[in-house]
Design an enzyme around this catalytic site. Structure first.
Site, short mmCIF file in Angstrom:
data_model
loop_
_atom_site.label_atom_id
_atom_site.label_comp_id
_atom_site.label_asym_id
_atom_site.label_seq_id
_atom_site.Cartn_x
_atom_site.Cartn_y
_atom_site.Cartn_z
N CYS A 2 43.25 15.16 23.02
CA CYS A 2 44.18 14.39 22.21
C CYS A 2 45.37 15.28 21.85
O CYS A 2 45.22 16.49 21.68
CB CYS A 2 43.59 13.85 20.91
SG CYS A 2 42.22 12.74 21.14
N ARG A 27 47.02 15.95 27.41
CA ARG A 27 45.85 16.18 26.57
C ARG A 27 44.96 14.93 26.45
O ARG A 27 43.89 14.98 25.86
CB ARG A 27 46.30 16.60 25.16
CG ARG A 27 47.15 17.85 25.15
CD ARG A 27 47.60 18.17 23.76
NE ARG A 27 46.50 18.63 22.95
CZ ARG A 27 46.09 19.88 22.86
NH1 ARG A 27 46.71 20.82 23.54
NH2 ARG A 27 45.08 20.21 22.09
N TRP A 74 42.42 11.04 24.03
CA TRP A 74 41.33 11.14 25.02
C TRP A 74 40.10 10.70 24.26
O TRP A 74 39.64 11.39 23.34
CB TRP A 74 41.21 12.58 25.51
CG TRP A 74 40.26 12.73 26.67
CD1 TRP A 74 40.54 12.52 27.99
CD2 TRP A 74 38.88 13.15 26.61
NE1 TRP A 74 39.42 12.76 28.75
CE2 TRP A 74 38.39 13.14 27.94
CE3 TRP A 74 38.02 13.51 25.58
CZ2 TRP A 74 37.09 13.49 28.26
CZ3 TRP A 74 36.72 13.85 25.90
CH2 TRP A 74 36.27 13.85 27.22
N ASN A 100 43.24 15.30 16.14
CA ASN A 100 42.71 15.86 17.39
C ASN A 100 41.46 16.64 17.02
O ASN A 100 41.54 17.54 16.18
CB ASN A 100 43.76 16.79 18.02
CG ASN A 100 43.17 17.60 19.17
OD1 ASN A 100 42.30 17.12 19.89
ND2 ASN A 100 43.65 18.81 19.35
N GLY A 101 40.34 16.28 17.64
CA GLY A 101 39.09 17.00 17.34
C GLY A 101 37.95 16.03 17.21
O GLY A 101 38.04 14.87 17.63
N GLU A 477 37.17 26.57 44.26
CA GLU A 477 38.38 26.06 43.62
C GLU A 477 39.02 24.96 44.47
O GLU A 477 39.50 23.95 43.95
CB GLU A 477 39.36 27.21 43.37
CG GLU A 477 40.70 26.84 42.77
CD GLU A 477 40.63 26.13 41.41
OE1 GLU A 477 39.53 26.04 40.84
OE2 GLU A 477 41.67 25.65 40.95
N LYS A 481 39.65 21.22 43.03
CA LYS A 481 41.00 20.64 43.01
C LYS A 481 41.01 19.29 43.70
O LYS A 481 41.57 18.32 43.22
CB LYS A 481 41.93 21.63 43.73
CG LYS A 481 43.32 21.70 43.25
CD LYS A 481 43.56 22.61 42.08
CE LYS A 481 42.69 22.35 40.90
NZ LYS A 481 42.82 23.25 39.80
N GLU A 484 39.04 16.47 41.71
CA GLU A 484 39.59 16.02 40.43
C GLU A 484 40.84 15.16 40.59
O GLU A 484 41.07 14.27 39.78
CB GLU A 484 39.82 17.18 39.46
CG GLU A 484 40.96 18.09 39.80
CD GLU A 484 41.14 19.20 38.77
OE1 GLU A 484 41.04 18.94 37.57
OE2 GLU A 484 41.41 20.34 39.19
N HIS A 500 20.59 25.36 54.88
CA HIS A 500 19.45 25.20 53.96
C HIS A 500 19.45 23.84 53.28
O HIS A 500 18.80 23.66 52.26
CB HIS A 500 19.45 26.33 52.93
CG HIS A 500 19.27 27.68 53.55
ND1 HIS A 500 18.09 28.09 54.11
CD2 HIS A 500 20.16 28.68 53.75
CE1 HIS A 500 18.24 29.29 54.61
NE2 HIS A 500 19.49 29.68 54.41
N LYS A 601 43.66 17.91 29.88
CA LYS A 601 43.86 19.31 30.25
C LYS A 601 43.16 20.28 29.33
O LYS A 601 42.51 21.21 29.77
CB LYS A 601 45.36 19.61 30.27
CG LYS A 601 45.63 20.97 30.88
CD LYS A 601 47.05 21.11 31.30
CE LYS A 601 47.28 22.42 31.99
NZ LYS A 601 46.63 22.50 33.31
C1 F6R Z 1 40.88 22.15 36.79
C2 F6R Z 1 41.17 22.48 35.41
C3 F6R Z 1 40.02 22.69 34.49
C4 F6R Z 1 40.28 23.90 33.60
C5 F6R Z 1 39.16 24.03 32.55
C6 F6R Z 1 39.35 25.23 31.66
O1 F6R Z 1 42.07 21.98 37.50
O2 F6R Z 1 42.29 22.57 35.01
O3 F6R Z 1 38.83 22.84 35.20
O4 F6R Z 1 40.35 25.04 34.38
O5 F6R Z 1 39.12 22.87 31.77
O6 F6R Z 1 40.54 25.13 30.93
P1 F6R Z 1 41.21 26.40 30.27
O7 F6R Z 1 41.63 27.29 31.39
O8 F6R Z 1 42.35 25.87 29.49
O9 F6R Z 1 40.15 27.05 29.42
#
Ligand code: F6R
Length: 606
Positions: A2, A27, A74, A100-101, A477, A481, A484, A500, A601
């Site tokens: 949020c 957010r 969110w 937010n929280g 990674e 990517k 998501e 396996h 995010k």
């Molecule tokens: C993937 C992504 C998330 C963040 C994760 C940690 O693209 O962005 O997996 O890497 O939520 O977030 P931070 O780095 O802000 O602790």
């Protein structure tokens, strides 16, 4: 998650707040809302869906006021709906809040208030804050905020307005970020700096238990005993442009393309004299007998890459732990453990908890963080800052690359200190390291090819990523990517692990992305490639493999070549191809790349 924003100033708060919410939408984007003081009380407009839906509702509306609050949600408690959107206003229409929280004891508080006749309208935990504030309010908003803070359990960043004190905007936080921005035409609260950059780069970082009281003329700070606090006004180096799309269709593409510069800036930050260099130089690695890296999501994947680099260069064993697991596992760590926290936002709830757990056990903590003033940046014993600038797209790209850079340098410096890397080899390694930005740029020459491969994958149901050693680490990674942002199922496997179990999933035309930068393991990964091709798969090989001969695989093998670089730094090049690949798959599917479904995010809840 949020995002919250508030404004008290000379301008109409409505467009100012909506504009700020655009920078906070990363957010959360389940709903958005705004409240301002109107002629007859609060004017509140809130709407399920993206901010654009709120903007449409506001079009043609006449609401206006000089003090207001806004929110982008969110959803945690209660489905995304108009009524569950913020701001929440108490049933006496006296107090409005954005939150937010998570309020952990909201049920208890709600039941108490309901017994006293208060009628709740939403399913959220947040509404209880507005209702409780109205219940406590006896003519002094500050007293009310102090009382409410004392009653709440959980985490919160709050913006609060009161009908009887219409010139005030009050903010308070616990375990969730909040900044106060000071501009010529007014003052702001916000969850993050980009929301105010259009107006100011002068900010205060609010700490837990501090209250900010804003009017159009200034910002004052108090503690929970109502004593005035003197806080330092900080100047943020991020520019307004850095939080704009700058002509790109998506922030994600812009942020991918910024990587050569980000690599250069982050390398510079740790190689030239300054805070990062003195932190990296200052740590006495011989004081530790164990290194643990802990983080979430992509930041965790950066930790997995780093494990290979640290172990190869330093010859010390490194554990990489998901922060959500580390925090509850009663980790075997003590004062001789260095715990490295990696986080773009510096506000990820699990990573914060992991840091606090590590500190409580006496471990020394070092954070690698992108957001100055964030909780992890401030609370860790040492902090290295990535120079990625604001990252707006939900899927991280440039911050991940910057994290890798700092982890490489740290590993190399530790190796020298431990006597495992002679200074001449360090110098050689570092001069290769400094070629990274230019080599990253070379990858953009292959954009058409990457785009072509991506366009062929739109119909894929599943895509597998394989690699060995450090290539496996970066495959993790690549897979994250892709899934998501494109919503295509994908898994990453160590090449040797395929047989396996996973190989049973390979069917005619399944796509396998194979990463190959470890020269000594080229033969091994190519055996895996043969194994999957002979079971019908198509393979996209990414790496520095001059010996690759796609023509001998009957159209089943394609190849994207990478510039040559030492194996240890190769993830920084592979990842750019993987990011672009995911981006173009999602773009071809017409998806909302910067705001993938269900994600946000900054994951400030558990
Ligand atoms: C993937 C992504 C998330 C963040 C994760 C940690 O693209 O962005 O997996 O890497 O939520 O977030 P931070 O780095 O802000 O602790």
């Amino acid at each position: 998650m949020c995002g919250i924003i508030g404004y008290a100033g000379n301008r109409n708060a409505v467009p100012v707040i909506v504009d700020g919410l655009k920078k906070l939408e990363y957010r959360g984007y389940d709903s958005a809302g705004i409240a301002v003081f109107g002629a007859d009380g609060f004017d509140v407009v809130k709407q399920k869906g993206r901010l654009a839906a709120l903007e449409s509702r506001l079009e043609g509306s006449v609401i206006a006021g000089n003090v207001g609050i806004g929110h982008t949600r969110w959803a945690t408690h209660g489905e995304p709906s108009d009524v569950n959107s913020h701001p929440h206003v108490g049933s006496k229409s006296k107090i409005a809040i954005v939150h937010n929280g998570i309020i952990e004891n909201y049920k208890r508080l709600k039941e108490r208030l309901e017994r006293k006749g208060v009628r709740f309208v939403s399913q959220t935990d947040s509404e209880v804050i507005a209702q409780l504030a109205e219940y406590y309010y006896k003519g002094d908003l500050m007293d009310t905020v102090i009382k409410v803070s004392g009653a709440l359990e959980g985490s919160y960043a709050l913006g609060i307005m009161c009908l009887d004190e219409p010139d005030l905007l009050v903010a308070v936080r616990k375990d969730n970020p909040l900044i106060v921005g000071v501009a010529e035409h007014g003052n702001f609260i916000a969850s993050d700096v980009p929301a105010v950059l259009k107006h100011t780069n002068k900010v205060y970082y609010l700490e837990d238990g501090e209250i900010a009281v804003l009017t159009k003329d200034g910002a004052d700070f108090l503690n929970m005993d109502k004593e005035p606090l003197k806080k330092r006004l900080e100047t943020v180096s991020w520019s307004f442009d850095s939080a704009e799309k700058g002509g790109y269709p998506h922030f994600m593409l812009k942020e991918i393309m910024e990587q050569p510069k980000v690599l250069k800036d982050t390398i510079h930050s740790v190689m030239s004299n300054g805070e990062n260099k003195s932190v990296a130089d200052g740590l006495d690695i011989s004081a530790f007998d164990k290194i643990v890296i802990t983080a979430c999501g992509s930041a965790y994947n950066a930790g997995v890459v780093a494990k290979y680099v640290f172990e190869r260069l330093c010859r010390v064993s490194v554990e990489v732990e998901l922060a959500s697991e580390f925090r509850y596992k009663d980790a075997v760590i003590d004062g001789k453990t260095l715990v490295i926290l990696v986080s773009q936002s510096g506000e990820t709830a699990d990573t914060i908890a992991a840091m606090r757990e590590a500190k409580s056990k006496g471990a020394v903590t070092l954070s690698i963080v992108n957001v100055i003033g964030s909780t992890i940046a401030k609370e860790a014993d040492y902090c290295l800052l990535t120079s990625a600038g604001p990252e707006i797209a939900v899927a991280t790209t440039k911050a991940f690359s910057a994290q890798l850079v700092l982890l490489y340098v740290l590993a190399a410096r530790f190796a020298v200190k431990l006597g495992k890397l002679p200074p001449e080899s360090f110098a050689e390694l570092m001069s290769e390291f400094e070629t990274l930005p230019d080599k990253a740029k070379e990858i953009f020459e292959h954009i058409d090819l990457i785009q072509k491969h991506a366009s062929e994958c739109v119909v894929c149901k599943s895509i597998f990523f394989i690699g060995r050693n450090i290539d496996y680490a970066i495959a993790l990674e690549g897979s994250l990517k892709l899934k998501e942002i494109s919503y295509i199922h994908s898994e990453a496997y160590a090449g040797g692990e395929l047989k396996h179990g996973t190989i049973s999933l390979i069917e005619e035309d399944t796509l396998v992305v194979a990463i190959s930068n470890c020269k000594r393991l080229y033969g091994k990964i190519m055996s895996n490639v043969e194994q999957v091709i002979s079971r019908g798969a198509k393979v996209l090989l990414i790496g520095c493999c001059p010996e690759a001969e796609p023509s001998s695989y009957d159209g089943k093998l394609s190849y994207i070549g990478l510039p040559e670089i030492t194996e240890l730094f190769s993830p920084s090049l592979s990842v750019i191809v993987l990011q672009l690949f995911s981006y173009y798959v999602a773009a071809n599917k017409g998806l909302d790349i910067d705001k993938p479904r269900n994600l946000a995010k900054s994951v400030t809840v558990e």
